[in-house]
Structures are given as C-alpha cells and as structure tokens.
Design a protein around this motif. Sequence first.
Motif, mmCIF file in Angstrom:
data_model
loop_
_atom_site.group_PDB
_atom_site.id
_atom_site.type_symbol
_atom_site.label_atom_id
_atom_site.label_comp_id
_atom_site.label_asym_id
_atom_site.label_seq_id
_atom_site.Cartn_x
_atom_site.Cartn_y
_atom_site.Cartn_z
ATOM 1 N N THR A 42 0.837 -1.188 0.000
ATOM 2 C CA THR A 42 0.000 0.000 0.000
ATOM 3 C C THR A 42 0.873 1.240 0.000
ATOM 4 N N VAL A 43 0.326 2.319 -0.533
ATOM 5 C CA VAL A 43 1.034 3.595 -0.601
ATOM 6 C C VAL A 43 0.386 4.527 0.415
ATOM 7 N N PRO A 44 1.165 5.118 1.329
ATOM 8 C CA PRO A 44 0.567 6.007 2.332
ATOM 9 C C PRO A 44 -0.185 7.158 1.682
ATOM 10 N N PHE A 45 -1.400 7.414 2.191
ATOM 11 C CA PHE A 45 -2.278 8.505 1.768
ATOM 12 C C PHE A 45 -2.816 8.329 0.342
ATOM 13 N N PHE A 46 -2.598 7.151 -0.273
ATOM 14 C CA PHE A 46 -3.100 6.905 -1.626
ATOM 15 C C PHE A 46 -3.788 5.547 -1.667
ATOM 16 N N GLU A 47 -4.630 5.382 -2.674
ATOM 17 C CA GLU A 47 -5.314 4.121 -2.928
ATOM 18 C C GLU A 47 -4.949 3.640 -4.328
ATOM 19 N N VAL A 48 -4.623 2.360 -4.443
ATOM 20 C CA VAL A 48 -4.215 1.753 -5.703
ATOM 21 C C VAL A 48 -5.334 0.843 -6.189
ATOM 22 N N PHE A 49 -5.688 0.993 -7.469
ATOM 23 C CA PHE A 49 -6.821 0.254 -8.025
ATOM 24 C C PHE A 49 -6.381 -0.488 -9.285
ATOM 25 N N GLY A 50 -7.151 -1.549 -9.613
ATOM 26 C CA GLY A 50 -6.983 -2.257 -10.875
ATOM 27 C C GLY A 50 -5.689 -3.026 -10.948
ATOM 28 N N ASN A 51 -5.047 -2.949 -12.097
ATOM 29 C CA ASN A 51 -3.818 -3.693 -12.360
ATOM 30 C C ASN A 51 -2.561 -2.936 -11.942
ATOM 31 N N ALA A 52 -2.704 -1.855 -11.219
ATOM 32 C CA ALA A 52 -1.543 -1.085 -10.771
ATOM 33 C C ALA A 52 -0.774 -1.878 -9.709
ATOM 34 N N ILE A 53 0.545 -1.807 -9.774
ATOM 35 C CA ILE A 53 1.421 -2.538 -8.864
ATOM 36 C C ILE A 53 2.356 -1.518 -8.223
ATOM 37 N N ALA A 54 2.364 -1.469 -6.895
ATOM 38 C CA ALA A 54 3.215 -0.528 -6.155
ATOM 39 C C ALA A 54 4.437 -1.262 -5.620
ATOM 40 N N SER A 55 5.589 -0.641 -5.791
ATOM 41 C CA SER A 55 6.845 -1.188 -5.261
ATOM 42 C C SER A 55 7.554 -0.095 -4.479
ATOM 43 N N SER A 56 8.746 -0.392 -3.999
ATOM 44 C CA SER A 56 9.478 0.575 -3.180
ATOM 45 C C SER A 56 10.030 1.726 -3.998
ATOM 46 N N LYS A 69 -5.681 -2.039 -17.059
ATOM 47 C CA LYS A 69 -6.081 -0.722 -16.561
ATOM 48 C C LYS A 69 -5.721 -0.621 -15.082
ATOM 49 N N GLY A 70 -5.224 0.520 -14.706
ATOM 50 C CA GLY A 70 -4.893 0.743 -13.310
ATOM 51 C C GLY A 70 -4.904 2.221 -12.983
ATOM 52 N N SER A 71 -4.963 2.527 -11.707
ATOM 53 C CA SER A 71 -4.989 3.925 -11.273
ATOM 54 C C SER A 71 -4.555 4.020 -9.824
ATOM 55 N N VAL A 72 -4.160 5.220 -9.424
ATOM 56 C CA VAL A 72 -3.810 5.530 -8.043
ATOM 57 C C VAL A 72 -4.374 6.908 -7.739
ATOM 58 N N TRP A 73 -5.086 7.014 -6.582
ATOM 59 C CA TRP A 73 -5.791 8.247 -6.225
ATOM 60 C C TRP A 73 -5.481 8.621 -4.779
ATOM 61 N N GLY A 225 -5.049 12.170 -9.075
ATOM 62 C CA GLY A 225 -4.962 10.779 -9.484
ATOM 63 C C GLY A 225 -4.142 10.622 -10.748
ATOM 64 N N ILE A 226 -3.647 9.395 -10.923
ATOM 65 C CA ILE A 226 -2.918 9.015 -12.141
ATOM 66 C C ILE A 226 -3.465 7.671 -12.583
ATOM 67 N N SER A 227 -3.753 7.562 -13.861
ATOM 68 C CA SER A 227 -4.287 6.315 -14.400
ATOM 69 C C SER A 227 -3.612 6.025 -15.732
ATOM 70 N N ALA A 228 -3.708 4.758 -16.161
ATOM 71 C CA ALA A 228 -3.130 4.332 -17.429
ATOM 72 C C ALA A 228 -3.899 3.113 -17.912
ATOM 73 N N ALA A 229 -3.808 2.886 -19.236
ATOM 74 C CA ALA A 229 -4.519 1.756 -19.834
ATOM 75 C C ALA A 229 -3.768 1.291 -21.064
ATOM 76 N N THR A 230 -3.919 0.013 -21.408
ATOM 77 C CA THR A 230 -3.372 -0.579 -22.625
ATOM 78 C C THR A 230 -4.518 -1.202 -23.415
ATOM 79 N N GLY A 231 -4.304 -1.352 -24.719
ATOM 80 C CA GLY A 231 -5.310 -1.965 -25.583
ATOM 81 C C GLY A 231 -4.740 -3.161 -26.314
#
Length: 503
Positions: A42-56, A69-73, A225-231
């Motif tokens: 998890t990212v402090p003060f943020f929420e991660v959604f979809g296919n987004a992957i958080a690392s250090s 599709k993924g996003s962080v808000w 927020g930041i989001s991204a998507a692939t087709g």
Amino acid sequence: MNGREFLILFLYFLSTNANQIHRRFEYKYSFKPPYLAQKDNTVPFFEVFGNAIASSESIRVAPSLRSQKGSVWTKSKTTFDWWEVDIAFRISGRGRIGADGLAFWYTSEKGDYNGEVFGSSDKWNGLAVIFDSFDNDNKHNNPYIMAMINDGTRKFDHQNDGQNQALAGCLRDFRNKPFPTRAKIEYYNNVLTVLFHSGMTNNEQDYEMCLRAENVVLPKNGHFGISAATGGLADDHDVFHLLTTSLYPPGQIDTIGQVPAPDNEKISQEYKEYQQKLERQKEEYKKEHPDEQKDDLEDWFETDNQRELRQIWQAQTQTAEILRELSRKLDEVLGRQERTLGLISASANQVASGGAQQQPQYQQQQQQFNTGTDSGIRRQEVDNLINTQNILVQSIRDLKTQLNDLNQRSEMLITNQKQGGSQGGAFDMHSLVTEMRDGMNQVKMSVAGVQARVNQPQPLQSCPTSNCLGLTPFLIAIAVQLVIILGYNMYREAKGNQSKKFY
C-alpha cells in the motif's frame, strides 16, 4: 522551441518571481522513492486500483500486457485552492507504437479504473492532462499531450483522440527515453500551465513550455490521481514520484498555522523557565553526588586546534616512514658502491703485483672498463651511482632543515597552547597552525620528490671512447666519496638519536 513559446515561458517565470508565491510541500498528496510502498504493497495517503502494482521505487500503473487498466488516487481531497504537481514517469515498450497512454487527474470525485478514458471514468468533473501514445484518428499526430476540462456532461471522443475537446496541447515524444520524463502542472489564479521534460538529459530543470491556458475554473476541493490503460498494443507505464506543492498568494500563508502572539510569548517564557529549572537540578545533583559525576560530553570531541595537531603528528609519522624507506634504499646504494670499490681494489692489487709483465693485461682491463665492454661493473653505472648519492645527500639535507623548522614550530605551538589560558590568547593560534600545515606540505613535496628521483631509473649514457677518466683520479674520487659516506653515517646516527627524542 520557437520565439512565441520562449516568450510565454519567460513571462511565466517573470510573473511567478514578481508575485513571490509562497510554496509549501504537501506530503499527504505526494509519494516518492525510496520506500514508496509499505510491506503490504500500500502507498501512504493513496489508494491503488486495478492492475496497478506498487513497489518501493515506483508504481507500475499499467503493465505491458493487453487490456490492462490501473490507477492511483489520493484518499482525501485538497484543502488548498492553488497547487503545483511534479510527475516523473516512464512509458516504455518494445513496439514502435505505444498504447494507450497515461493521464493525470484533478477531479471532484475519484474515477473508476474500469472506465473508458485511460483507466478512469468518463464524464469527469475537473481537469485531465492526457499523455496519449496511440494514434486513433491516423493523423500521425501522436504521442500528444493535451489538457481537457470537463463539467461532468461531455463524453470523451476516442475516434478523434479528443482533439476537438482539448483545451490546449503540444506534440511531444515521451516513449522510450533514456531518463524519466517529467511534467510540471501548475494551477494558480485560474491559469493552467504545463511544463514538459523530454527525458533526453539528466538535468531536472530542463523544462520547456507545453501549454498555458487562462480563465480555467476547477472545483475548489478535489482528488489527485494518475491512471493508465493498454489496448491491443501495450507499454509499461511507470510513475516514480508525484510531488504536490500548495501555492499561496503573498501574505496569506503567514496567517496559516501561525501561533498567536500572546500564546507564543507564553510558550517561550515557559520554555526558558524549564531550561533554568533543569540547570539548577543538574547543579544540585552534582553537589550531592560528586563521585557519580561523569565526564562532560565536550571531552568526547576535539577542538579545531587539537584536530590540527593530530593531523600534524600523523603527517610527521608518515614522513618518518618515508624517510626510513629512503634510508633503506640508500643502504642498498651504499652496498653497491662497496662492491664497486672491492672490484676496483682487486684490480689495483693485480696491477701492483703483476708489474711490467702484466702491463698489457692491465691496459686491456683498463680499456674494457673505460669502454664498458666487460662483464663486470661499467663506467656509466658508477656515474649513475655517484649522481644518485649526490641527489640523496642534498635532499636529505633539505629534509633535515625542514624537519627542524617543523619541530621548532610544533614545540612553540604546544608551549603556547599550554600557556594560552594564562596569557589570555596573546598568540595567533590560527597563523601558527597554518604555518605548520605549510611546512608539512613542503616536507611532503620534498619527500615525494626524493622518492620519485630514487625510483626513476637513470638513463644509461654511453661512455666516450677517448679522454676517459684514469685509474688514479678515480681512486682519489672514491676516497673522497668514502669520507662523505663516513660523515653521512655519523650524521644518520645523530639524526636517529634526535628522532627518538622527537617521537
């Protein structure tokens, strides 16, 4: 960059500096490495959604797989009106064409990662800065950066890449760059400015103007927020940091979070009283427990003068080690000269005992010695030994003079430091330390020069075929040299006794 863009950028920075905007970093609306994500991803003060992957180190908003599709808000809405957001990201893939892209959002409500617009909801209320890497309308105008304002009623036009709906934009290539690309988005006094860093250099200030729009009205409080998507095609969409800074007009930030003057004076007075009380308690404890008093913490640290003295003693120790090494090499040279004298003495004895019968053999040996063709010692080697010895003797004399001077200065400094309290600082400690440092530098340079001369091989010079030195003058020169060697041995013994006293 053309003249118009340069003028706009210049006026932007000029107006920014003239207004003297107050800036404050907002950590609750930011993330950056290292330790960007916690152990539970998890990212402090943020929420991660979809296919987004958080690392250090980063957040992979959308991986290089199809239909991702993924996003962080941010979890909470903003509490300030004007802001600036700095984003560092990288969009990379093996294909010549990327898809679909990445978007930065400032909206009244969080978007849904299952939405149709770059991993977020359509018909949003707020701002979207879109980094579109796929050419849907086949006009060869991608990758493209554009800003869009939506009041929650309009639907994004995918067929035309939203060109007719964009507030402003610029054509910039942000895929597969050697360094992370960056975007700086500023919203202040209803003016939206987007600066872009191409990622071709490692200079973090290498921004260029992408777009600027006036009379932009956004919701008062919103989510970042930041989001991204692939087709059908896919890229890796990595975000390294999102840094948010709140902007305040001059004079406004002074009243935010400021303690009232009466309370501030009251707190300062209480702090002073507490410090005085603590000092009294320490004094009382020292008087009641004299045996349990520990050394003051200041004794654990060294003063500037003590540090200078320690460095001087270390340098003198190194100098002594180098002098020992030079003495060892000089002993080797003396040994070679003694062997040379032995050979010469043996030759002289043979000449004296053989008389006239051995005269032809002596002349042959003398000729071989002068021409340097025999298998023993050569004339040029003897010359090189004499030159090396002369250099060593002169260099050692210089070292002796400099070390004596340095010793006198050290004794003067130690004496003055011991008497400094009674004299009230009558001497200039800084100048003495400076002079001693200069002396040590000269000693080091001299020692380095002597060592270089000793280690440097002497060039062999050919002996002339005529007018060579005879045996009798050479024996006289060797006798003089022996006197010098004996004098040097006596000097070295005296120097060794003096060094023992010095150390």
